[in-house]
Design a protein around this motif. Sequence first.
Motif, short mmCIF file in Angstrom:
data_model
loop_
_atom_site.label_atom_id
_atom_site.label_comp_id
_atom_site.label_asym_id
_atom_site.label_seq_id
_atom_site.Cartn_x
_atom_site.Cartn_y
_atom_site.Cartn_z
N GLU A 1 0.79 -1.14 0.03
CA GLU A 1 -0.07 -0.01 -0.08
C GLU A 1 0.81 1.12 0.26
N GLN A 2 1.93 1.13 0.70
CA GLN A 2 2.71 2.47 0.98
C GLN A 2 3.85 2.69 -0.33
N SER A 3 4.30 1.56 -0.90
CA SER A 3 5.32 1.56 -1.73
C SER A 3 5.24 2.38 -3.10
N SER A 4 3.97 2.79 -3.58
CA SER A 4 3.76 3.38 -4.86
C SER A 4 4.46 4.79 -4.76
N THR A 5 4.63 5.49 -3.73
CA THR A 5 5.32 6.80 -3.45
C THR A 5 6.74 6.71 -3.23
N TRP A 6 7.22 5.47 -2.97
CA TRP A 6 8.72 5.44 -2.68
C TRP A 6 9.54 5.60 -3.57
N THR A 7 10.75 6.45 -3.30
CA THR A 7 11.82 6.34 -4.01
C THR A 7 12.75 4.99 -4.13
N THR A 8 13.65 4.70 -4.83
CA THR A 8 14.34 3.51 -4.64
C THR A 8 14.78 3.41 -3.44
N GLU A 9 15.63 4.57 -3.10
CA GLU A 9 16.32 4.39 -1.74
C GLU A 9 15.43 3.86 -0.75
#
Length: 198
Positions: free
Chosen positions: A82-90
């Motif tokens: 749910e959270q990963s859609s806005t994550w940067t690669t870092e």
Amino acid sequence: MDTHRKPQRQRGHDRVAALLEAAASCFVEKGYEAATMTEVAARAGAAIGSLYQFFPTKETLARALLEQYAQDFYTQLGKLAEQSSTWTTEEWAAQLCPFLIGFRKRHPAFVTLVESSVTPAADAMIIRRRFRAELQALLAHRAPHRSQEETYAAAVVVQQMMKGAAAIQAEPGMPGKLAALAQLQRAMQGYLHGVFGD
């Protein structure tokens, strides 16, 4: 196959939770094979009959714990999705590297049970394969340009990196543990940059 009785009232749910918590502590301290039902009941402050009422055998008790752990594991993976859609690669690397460390810290009996006779090799493989499939789905969502074969291979690599982080954390007395974990996280960042193509 052994099944355990499900509690009907809150008091029963609380009792089962206390029994499972006591069992987890006993399994961590003594190992699955050496721990006894009598010790579990005593640690939970319950009568042995109460333990057998809900869990007729030690295997039933252990499997109930594994079921609880697996549910939490997949719930936590779902939260990552749910959270990963806005994550940067870092941020991906920063979230994935400590994932298994946090899970094993919350459930120290998990590894004990997975490596014990209560969990046949086929069952342990089912757990690993579902974990890999969940990772593949995560990676495929972030890297839709990759083929199914590529995202599967990436899931295998990421899974092994996550297990590596957990193994480093679990090794007692390791000098430079934090530095090693930081390097592994950087390695995952570099790998994910390649997978994501950014």
